[in-house]
Design a protein around this motif. Structure first.
Motif, PDB file in Angstrom:
ATOM      1  N   CYS A  53       0.848  -1.193   0.000  1.00  0.00           N
ATOM      2  CA  CYS A  53       0.000   0.000   0.000  1.00  0.00           C
ATOM      3  C   CYS A  53       0.886   1.246   0.000  1.00  0.00           C
ATOM      4  O   CYS A  53       1.963   1.253   0.586  1.00  0.00           O
ATOM      5  N   LEU A  67       3.123   4.227  12.816  1.00  0.00           N
ATOM      6  CA  LEU A  67       2.354   3.713  11.679  1.00  0.00           C
ATOM      7  C   LEU A  67       2.159   2.200  11.792  1.00  0.00           C
ATOM      8  O   LEU A  67       1.061   1.681  11.521  1.00  0.00           O
ATOM      9  N   ARG A  68       3.201   1.491  12.185  1.00  0.00           N
ATOM     10  CA  ARG A  68       3.067   0.041  12.353  1.00  0.00           C
ATOM     11  C   ARG A  68       2.080  -0.288  13.484  1.00  0.00           C
ATOM     12  O   ARG A  68       1.294  -1.242  13.375  1.00  0.00           O
ATOM     13  N   LEU A  71      -1.549   0.327  11.960  1.00  0.00           N
ATOM     14  CA  LEU A  71      -1.995  -0.557  10.883  1.00  0.00           C
ATOM     15  C   LEU A  71      -1.871  -2.039  11.212  1.00  0.00           C
ATOM     16  O   LEU A  71      -2.467  -2.868  10.528  1.00  0.00           O
ATOM     17  N   SER A  72      -1.081  -2.391  12.208  1.00  0.00           N
ATOM     18  CA  SER A  72      -0.908  -3.814  12.524  1.00  0.00           C
ATOM     19  C   SER A  72      -2.182  -4.441  13.086  1.00  0.00           C
ATOM     20  O   SER A  72      -2.316  -5.667  13.089  1.00  0.00           O
ATOM     21  N   TYR A  74      -4.970  -4.351  11.672  1.00  0.00           N
ATOM     22  CA  TYR A  74      -5.756  -4.845  10.538  1.00  0.00           C
ATOM     23  C   TYR A  74      -5.136  -6.071   9.887  1.00  0.00           C
ATOM     24  O   TYR A  74      -5.827  -6.775   9.145  1.00  0.00           O
ATOM     25  N   ILE A  77       2.071  -6.921   9.173  1.00  0.00           N
ATOM     26  CA  ILE A  77       2.895  -6.001   8.383  1.00  0.00           C
ATOM     27  C   ILE A  77       4.324  -6.520   8.372  1.00  0.00           C
ATOM     28  O   ILE A  77       4.886  -6.853   9.426  1.00  0.00           O
ATOM     29  N   VAL A 109       3.861   0.509   2.674  1.00  0.00           N
ATOM     30  CA  VAL A 109       3.635  -0.502   3.703  1.00  0.00           C
ATOM     31  C   VAL A 109       3.390  -1.832   3.013  1.00  0.00           C
ATOM     32  O   VAL A 109       2.538  -1.931   2.124  1.00  0.00           O
ATOM     33  N   VAL A 120      -7.520  -2.971   3.633  1.00  0.00           N
ATOM     34  CA  VAL A 120      -7.084  -1.810   4.416  1.00  0.00           C
ATOM     35  C   VAL A 120      -7.165  -0.539   3.588  1.00  0.00           C
ATOM     36  O   VAL A 120      -7.624   0.508   4.059  1.00  0.00           O
ATOM     37  N   LEU A 124      -9.725   2.430   4.732  1.00  0.00           N
ATOM     38  CA  LEU A 124      -9.163   3.598   5.417  1.00  0.00           C
ATOM     39  C   LEU A 124      -9.007   4.823   4.535  1.00  0.00           C
ATOM     40  O   LEU A 124      -8.851   5.927   5.064  1.00  0.00           O
ATOM     41  N   TRP A 142      -6.527   9.637   6.143  1.00  0.00           N
ATOM     42  CA  TRP A 142      -5.688   8.660   5.458  1.00  0.00           C
ATOM     43  C   TRP A 142      -5.690   8.917   3.958  1.00  0.00           C
ATOM     44  O   TRP A 142      -6.739   9.131   3.359  1.00  0.00           O
ATOM     45  N   ILE A 144      -4.309   6.603   1.375  1.00  0.00           N
ATOM     46  CA  ILE A 144      -3.695   5.298   1.177  1.00  0.00           C
ATOM     47  C   ILE A 144      -4.317   4.626  -0.045  1.00  0.00           C
ATOM     48  O   ILE A 144      -5.508   4.774  -0.311  1.00  0.00           O
TER      49      ILE A 144
END
Length: 263
Positions: A53, A67-68, A71-72, A74, A77, A109, A120, A124, A142, A144
């Motif tokens: 992404c 950020l990790r 998003l982790s 969902y 990563i 990512v 994701v 998002l 977001w 993304i």
């Protein structure tokens, strides 16, 4: 004879042992190559299942750790890369009194599964980041997008290409600066040499005048100092055509048109 047989046996044993050692080493190398090949095949199969992404904007005060962490939740990563902002933009931001920390312009990512990356991105994109209200990027949105048929190797190749281009430009700028410095230093040396020549000529002139005064001889001719005139190549100016005479109507033609008497 017995001694010769013993030496032959010892030589034979030594050769057999060396052959065994070489065979064992060859077998170990083959096993290592097979393991390496299997590992590469597994990595290739796994990379085909991964999804990447793209973040077109990274909010201020956000880094790869935050950020990790966001998003982790969902999905799994694997890797994150955030591109640092332009140094000129950073200097301008600090000058106007903005954030003095590190900021990033864009990011990538990598998720372990394509389906998770697609979900994701669709869920998002355009939504508020949220989280804790006291966080600096609570009200940010977001930006993304899922990159179809994009692999992490493509990103590394692009980064390596940009770094090579940047180093090449930097080398050209450094070489140009060195040429300018060498040219300036050569001109400085020339000016010093000319100044020393003038000083020597002045000293000679003073010595000659003092000798003539002591001897009571004739007047010493005033020798003018030789001035070095530096000429630089210049382009010739464009000729001024404003003074060119323009064609005008005669008085007879004007008199015929307006009916007045011709003078």
């Amino acid at each position: 004879m017995a001694e010769e047989d013993e030496t032959l046996n010892e030589n034979g044993l030594s050769t057999d042992a060396s052959e065994l050692n070489t065979n064992v080493e060859d077998d170990e190398e083959k096993i290592a190559k097979e393991k390496r090949k299997k590992r590469l095949l597994k990595e290739k199969e796994a990379s085909g299942k991964r999804g990447v992404c793209y973040l077109s904007r990274v909010p201020p005060h956000m880094d790869h750790v935050k950020l990790r962490h966001i998003l982790s939740q969902y999905g799994e990563i694997l890797r994150i890369y955030l591109a640092p902002e332009d140094p000129t933009a950073k200097v301008h931001r600090k000058r106007i009194g903005g954030n003095r920390g590190h900021e990033y312009s864009e990011g990538w990512v990598e998720f372990a599964k394509k389906s998770v990356a697609k979900r994701v991105a669709n869920m998002l994109n355009g939504e508020q980041i949220g989280g804790k209200r006291r966080s600096s990027f609570y009200y940010d949105l977001w930006n993304i997008k899922y990159l179809r048929k994009f692999k992490w190797d493509n990103l590394t190749e692009e980064i390596a290409y940009k770094n090579a281009v940047r180093e090449q430009k930097l080398g050209l700028e450094i070489s140009a600066a060195k040429r300018e410095r060498d040219f300036y230093l050569s001109k400085v040396d020339q000016s010093r040499a000319l100044a020393s020549i003038r000083e020597r000529e002045k000293k000679k002139k003073k010595v000659a005048e003092q000798d003539s005064d002591c001897k009571g001889g004739g007047e010493v001719e005033n020798q003018e100092e030789v001035k070095v005139v530096r000429r630089f190549p210049q382009t010739r100016p464009i000729a001024d055509n404003t003074n060119r005479k323009e064609p005008r109507l005669s008085k007879e033609v004007l008199a015929g048109v307006f009916g007045g008497p011709s003078v």
